[in-house]
Design a protein around this motif. Structure first.
Motif, mmCIF file in Angstrom:
data_model
loop_
_atom_site.group_PDB
_atom_site.id
_atom_site.type_symbol
_atom_site.label_atom_id
_atom_site.label_comp_id
_atom_site.label_asym_id
_atom_site.label_seq_id
_atom_site.Cartn_x
_atom_site.Cartn_y
_atom_site.Cartn_z
ATOM 1 N N LEU A 156 0.830 -1.208 0.000
ATOM 2 C CA LEU A 156 0.000 0.000 0.000
ATOM 3 C C LEU A 156 0.863 1.257 0.000
ATOM 4 O O LEU A 156 0.546 2.238 -0.682
ATOM 5 C CB LEU A 156 -0.931 -0.011 1.216
ATOM 6 N N LEU A 157 1.965 1.232 0.752
ATOM 7 C CA LEU A 157 2.872 2.380 0.777
ATOM 8 C C LEU A 157 3.536 2.580 -0.585
ATOM 9 O O LEU A 157 3.729 3.714 -1.033
ATOM 10 C CB LEU A 157 3.931 2.187 1.860
ATOM 11 N N ALA A 158 3.877 1.478 -1.250
ATOM 12 C CA ALA A 158 4.475 1.574 -2.582
ATOM 13 C C ALA A 158 3.488 2.184 -3.581
ATOM 14 O O ALA A 158 3.873 2.993 -4.435
ATOM 15 C CB ALA A 158 4.925 0.195 -3.058
ATOM 16 N N LEU A 159 2.219 1.819 -3.461
ATOM 17 C CA LEU A 159 1.194 2.398 -4.327
ATOM 18 C C LEU A 159 1.033 3.894 -4.064
ATOM 19 O O LEU A 159 0.743 4.675 -4.984
ATOM 20 C CB LEU A 159 -0.138 1.674 -4.127
ATOM 21 N N PHE A 160 1.237 4.310 -2.811
ATOM 22 C CA PHE A 160 1.205 5.728 -2.473
ATOM 23 C C PHE A 160 2.307 6.475 -3.235
ATOM 24 O O PHE A 160 2.077 7.548 -3.800
ATOM 25 C CB PHE A 160 1.394 5.910 -0.968
ATOM 26 N N VAL A 161 3.495 5.889 -3.257
ATOM 27 C CA VAL A 161 4.616 6.511 -3.970
ATOM 28 C C VAL A 161 4.316 6.600 -5.466
ATOM 29 O O VAL A 161 4.597 7.623 -6.117
ATOM 30 C CB VAL A 161 5.923 5.728 -3.712
ATOM 31 N N ALA B 272 10.120 20.576 -7.592
ATOM 32 C CA ALA B 272 11.467 20.238 -7.124
ATOM 33 C C ALA B 272 11.429 19.679 -5.708
ATOM 34 O O ALA B 272 12.113 18.689 -5.394
ATOM 35 C CB ALA B 272 12.357 21.478 -7.181
ATOM 36 N N ALA B 273 10.632 20.291 -4.841
ATOM 37 C CA ALA B 273 10.521 19.808 -3.463
ATOM 38 C C ALA B 273 9.921 18.403 -3.429
ATOM 39 O O ALA B 273 10.385 17.530 -2.677
ATOM 40 C CB ALA B 273 9.664 20.770 -2.645
ATOM 41 N N TRP B 274 8.911 18.154 -4.235
ATOM 42 C CA TRP B 274 8.275 16.830 -4.281
ATOM 43 C C TRP B 274 9.248 15.768 -4.782
ATOM 44 O O TRP B 274 9.232 14.635 -4.285
ATOM 45 C CB TRP B 274 7.037 16.887 -5.179
ATOM 46 N N VAL B 275 10.056 16.103 -5.761
ATOM 47 C CA VAL B 275 11.005 15.120 -6.315
ATOM 48 C C VAL B 275 12.001 14.680 -5.240
ATOM 49 O O VAL B 275 12.349 13.493 -5.147
ATOM 50 C CB VAL B 275 11.736 15.714 -7.534
ATOM 51 N N ILE B 276 12.452 15.601 -4.406
ATOM 52 C CA ILE B 276 13.371 15.250 -3.324
ATOM 53 C C ILE B 276 12.707 14.276 -2.348
ATOM 54 O O ILE B 276 13.297 13.257 -1.957
ATOM 55 C CB ILE B 276 13.840 16.529 -2.590
ATOM 56 N N LEU B 277 11.483 14.563 -1.961
ATOM 57 C CA LEU B 277 10.759 13.678 -1.046
ATOM 58 C C LEU B 277 10.501 12.319 -1.691
ATOM 59 O O LEU B 277 10.580 11.274 -1.022
ATOM 60 C CB LEU B 277 9.428 14.317 -0.634
ATOM 61 N N LEU B 278 10.220 12.322 -2.970
ATOM 62 C CA LEU B 278 9.975 11.070 -3.690
ATOM 63 C C LEU B 278 11.225 10.191 -3.708
ATOM 64 O O LEU B 278 11.138 8.962 -3.535
ATOM 65 C CB LEU B 278 9.536 11.388 -5.116
ATOM 66 N N THR C 188 11.472 6.355 -2.108
ATOM 67 C CA THR C 188 11.834 5.236 -2.974
ATOM 68 C C THR C 188 13.018 4.455 -2.402
ATOM 69 O O THR C 188 13.018 3.218 -2.382
ATOM 70 C CB THR C 188 12.172 5.747 -4.389
ATOM 71 N N THR C 189 14.009 5.173 -1.904
ATOM 72 C CA THR C 189 15.186 4.514 -1.321
ATOM 73 C C THR C 189 14.794 3.672 -0.111
ATOM 74 O O THR C 189 15.233 2.518 0.037
ATOM 75 C CB THR C 189 16.228 5.569 -0.914
ATOM 76 N N ALA C 190 13.967 4.226 0.774
ATOM 77 C CA ALA C 190 13.528 3.482 1.963
ATOM 78 C C ALA C 190 12.673 2.282 1.575
ATOM 79 O O ALA C 190 12.754 1.218 2.203
ATOM 80 C CB ALA C 190 12.749 4.413 2.894
ATOM 81 N N GLY C 191 11.842 2.437 0.544
ATOM 82 C CA GLY C 191 10.995 1.335 0.103
ATOM 83 C C GLY C 191 11.793 0.155 -0.424
ATOM 84 O O GLY C 191 11.436 -1.008 -0.206
ATOM 85 N N ILE C 192 12.877 0.443 -1.107
ATOM 86 C CA ILE C 192 13.729 -0.634 -1.626
ATOM 87 C C ILE C 192 14.281 -1.470 -0.476
ATOM 88 O O ILE C 192 14.288 -2.704 -0.521
ATOM 89 C CB ILE C 192 14.871 -0.040 -2.481
#
Length: 408
Positions: A287-292, A380-386, A390-394
């Motif tokens: 579910l968290l991955a789908l959020f991303v 730009a701010a959203w891309v940093i958070l994204l 993604t790194t934590a999800g991996i």
């Protein structure tokens, strides 16, 4: 009405009020910019101080919950939030507003952690995903109220009057918790811990690989979701998508309602999914991955109705509460107060950081007009958070689900 029902309703009521405080600056922001002259960075700092006060309270609050129980601790502490709301209402300067927001954050610091601990002490473990989801759903209605309903209220009364009414509502929460229900289960240890005991207990929990493996991905996702929902969603819709104010308020409310349904629905289906052979750990991660993925689609401005994406954003953001059920399966019951508040501390430090960081990044661009910034600034701010999510999800999916810990 049974005592267990009252416990469920009163703790949900407390979380509802804490959620109102969390997002109320969405509605207040325009008035604060006009009256106090706040910039984007100022607004981010002011709103995020709620989360800083919340985070700094977690370590002593966790030990207090495990010592005196959730009803007494939460019932007394929310009175501090009422004081903070009054300070906020009476303030004419940035410093006064900052103090009020910080005190509010301290006062509502255990509303969610206390609720989850109370549910764990009151209901059987197999019902906790559904019960916890329902608590977050009812409390999360506060996220819907700060959209169109708050906008309509602020057409009639001032933001200062609204703050006074919030203080009165908070006092009602305290009375309900302290006098409306009774504790239903004894805690593991009623001996009052020293501050050294508090720090050592929290440190021992934080040293386990299981804590970080389970919580890093959800905490970064939650930090992003609440940083956006409680402040930056409205500027994004206004500056990036160019939507009119009434449409934006409607989407904010839809997002809040969707988060409510996400919390409730994920809790209802969690055990059914386990019967299909999918663990709660991996279901939550999915579910968290789908959020991303939803964030990516929002950034790409895929040509579908925007309401669909923001409803999905809210729904999937609300499912984050499932991680508390994973914690119950992993950590001993007598540590749940400290485990829950340790998680909350991590999440709310991240909300504080992310909410400020978005403001800092956005202010790297020159404003188009007062309070309005180029679309590229928000993106730009959203891309940093994204990238962080993604790194934590991996790592989350690359690791095996932790086994039950018995030694803490």
């Amino acid at each position: 009405m049974t005592n267990s029902t009252r416990i469920f309703l009163f703790f949900s009521f407390g979380y509802f009020v804490s959620y109102l405080y969390r997002g109320v600056n969405i509605g207040f922001s325009g008035f604060l910019i006009e009256e106090i002259g706040l910039s984007a960075a100022d607004l981010g700092l002011l709103t995020s101080l709620y989360f800083l006060g919340f985070a700094l309270t977690q370590i002593p609050a966790g030990a207090a919950l495990d010592t005196w129980g959730p009803r007494k601790v939460n019932g007394v502490l929310v009175l501090v939030a009422a004081v903070g709301s009054v300070i906020f209402a009476l303030s004419d300067t940035m410093w006064g507003l900052m103090l009020g927001r910080f005190v509010i954050g301290v006062g509502v610091a255990v509303c969610l952690g206390a609720a989850f601990q109370a549910m764990a002490l009151t209901f059987p473990t197999h019902r906790l995903p559904m019960i916890n989801g329902a608590v977050v759903a009812l409390g999360g209605l506060g996220g819907a109220v700060v959209g169109t309903p708050l906008s309509l209220v602020l057409d009639v009364i001032t933001w200062r009057t609204a703050s006074f009414w919030l203080a009165a509502l908070t006092v009602m929460v305290s009375l309900c918790l302290l006098f409306g229900a009774h504790d239903t289960a004894p805690l593991h240890n009623r001996k009052r811990p020293t501050m050294g005991d508090q720090l050592r207990g929290t440190w021992e929990i934080a040293r386990t690989r299981a804590f970080w493996q389970i919580l890093l991905f959800p905490s970064i996702v939650a930090g992003t979701f609440y940083a956006v929902q409680s402040l930056w969603v409205k500027p994004y819709l206004l500056d990036v998508n160019g939507l009119p104010g009434a449409t934006v308020d409607g989407l904010v409310s839809l997002l809040g309602f969707a988060a409510v349904f996400g919390s409730a629905a994920s809790g209802l289906v969690a055990r059914r999914v386990e019967r299909w052979g999918i663990s709660l750990y991996h279901f939550c991660g999915l579910l968290l991955a789908l959020f991303v993925v939803t964030e990516v689609l929002i950034l790409l401005d895929v040509p579908l109705p925007r309401a669909f994406f923001w409803i999905s954003y809210g729904f999937l953001g609300g499912t984050n509460a499932l991680i508390y059920a994973v914690l119950v399966e992993t950590f001993p019951r007598h540590t749940l107060g400290r485990v829950g508040t340790s998680f909350n501390m991590l999440v709310f430090f991240l909300i504080f950081l992310f909410q400020n960081a978005v403001g800092w990044v956005v202010e790297l661009w020159e404003p188009i007009s007062v309070g309005v910034y180029p679309a590229q600034a928000h993106i730009a701010a959203w891309v940093i958070l994204l990238a962080l999510q993604t790194t934590a999800g991996i790592w989350y999916f690359a690791s095996k689900q932790p086994k039950k810990l018995e030694h803490l």
